[in-house]
Scaffold this motif. Sequence first.
Motif: not given
Length: 336
Positions: A30-44
């Motif tokens: 239960d901790i902060t997460v940073l998701v990186s990646g190009e547009t359209g890679t499924g970050k959400e």
Amino acid sequence: MDDALRFNLLGSSPQFAHVLAQIRRVARFDITVLVSGETGTGKELAAHAVHYLGDRAGGPFIPINCGALSESLVESELFGHERGAFTDARQAAPGLISEADGGTLFLDEIDALSSKAQASLLRFLQDGTYRRVGGTQMRQADVRLIAASNADLDALVESRRFRRDLLYRLKVLPLHMPPLRERGEDVVELAQTFLDRLNQRYIDDMPGKRFHPRTIAALAHHDWPGNVRELEHFVQREFLMCEDRVIHAMPDHHASDSRSHAAEPRFNGAFREAKARAIAEFERRYVASAMKRAHGNISEAARMAGQDRSAFSKLVRKYREKAEPAVRREKHSVDP
């Protein structure tokens, strides 16, 4: 149901299997997460999975696109405001952090936050407290933050456009979504999955369709700069516009030489003219396809297209009138 299918995270390549394993592991903490990646890679999609596979699954998942908020409203959206805090604040609003209490707040395009909003968010991440815009009372919320960006945040820090201390707070558990061009055979697997879904969805409206082998080969060798989102839109568009059972279409600007070369857009005339031609061609093909499926019945074609009959009828006349002069010219050219 498998976790990947449950959250629409599709693919079986080793590269993507590694990402799925990371998502399952990250969800446990239960901790902060940073998701990186190009547009359209499924970050959400990844953020959804992290939330619903974790202990906060019973709480709310509140997504917000920071890039869609004006600088003047972003703090009000996040932290809420008191009545009269600004001109249009006719009543108090709790804000998204309050709504996410007990759950997860997903901040997409976090690089779009202003310096002031970054400072306020940093303060909240430090002790879980915040103050509504125009208010004096300190409030508290139990929120897990997942942030996402397709920008190079380290580079933005170096150029002083993103706070270094905020990046440190966000980058506790980093998660990178790989571009589609690095996922091997996932391209063909995803394309076939999207096609299968469309065949099932439109099973009562049109016959089942399949890809031509040459199309499959072209899909596999295209760079897909828009990643999974671009691939899905391509399959959907060609499925709807294809007038027979086999899809022969090739992806635009497909890479015929090497995956390492990004696809270059083709320019033909002014932007406005090129856009108008593209729209007209789409309309023409769509109308022809809809009329064929409806066996020439305009009312039925309009219903399938989700259009008002009068508006759809105008499109039919528009492209029929454009086609008739061409037919007449062809006829006169062969007349003795």
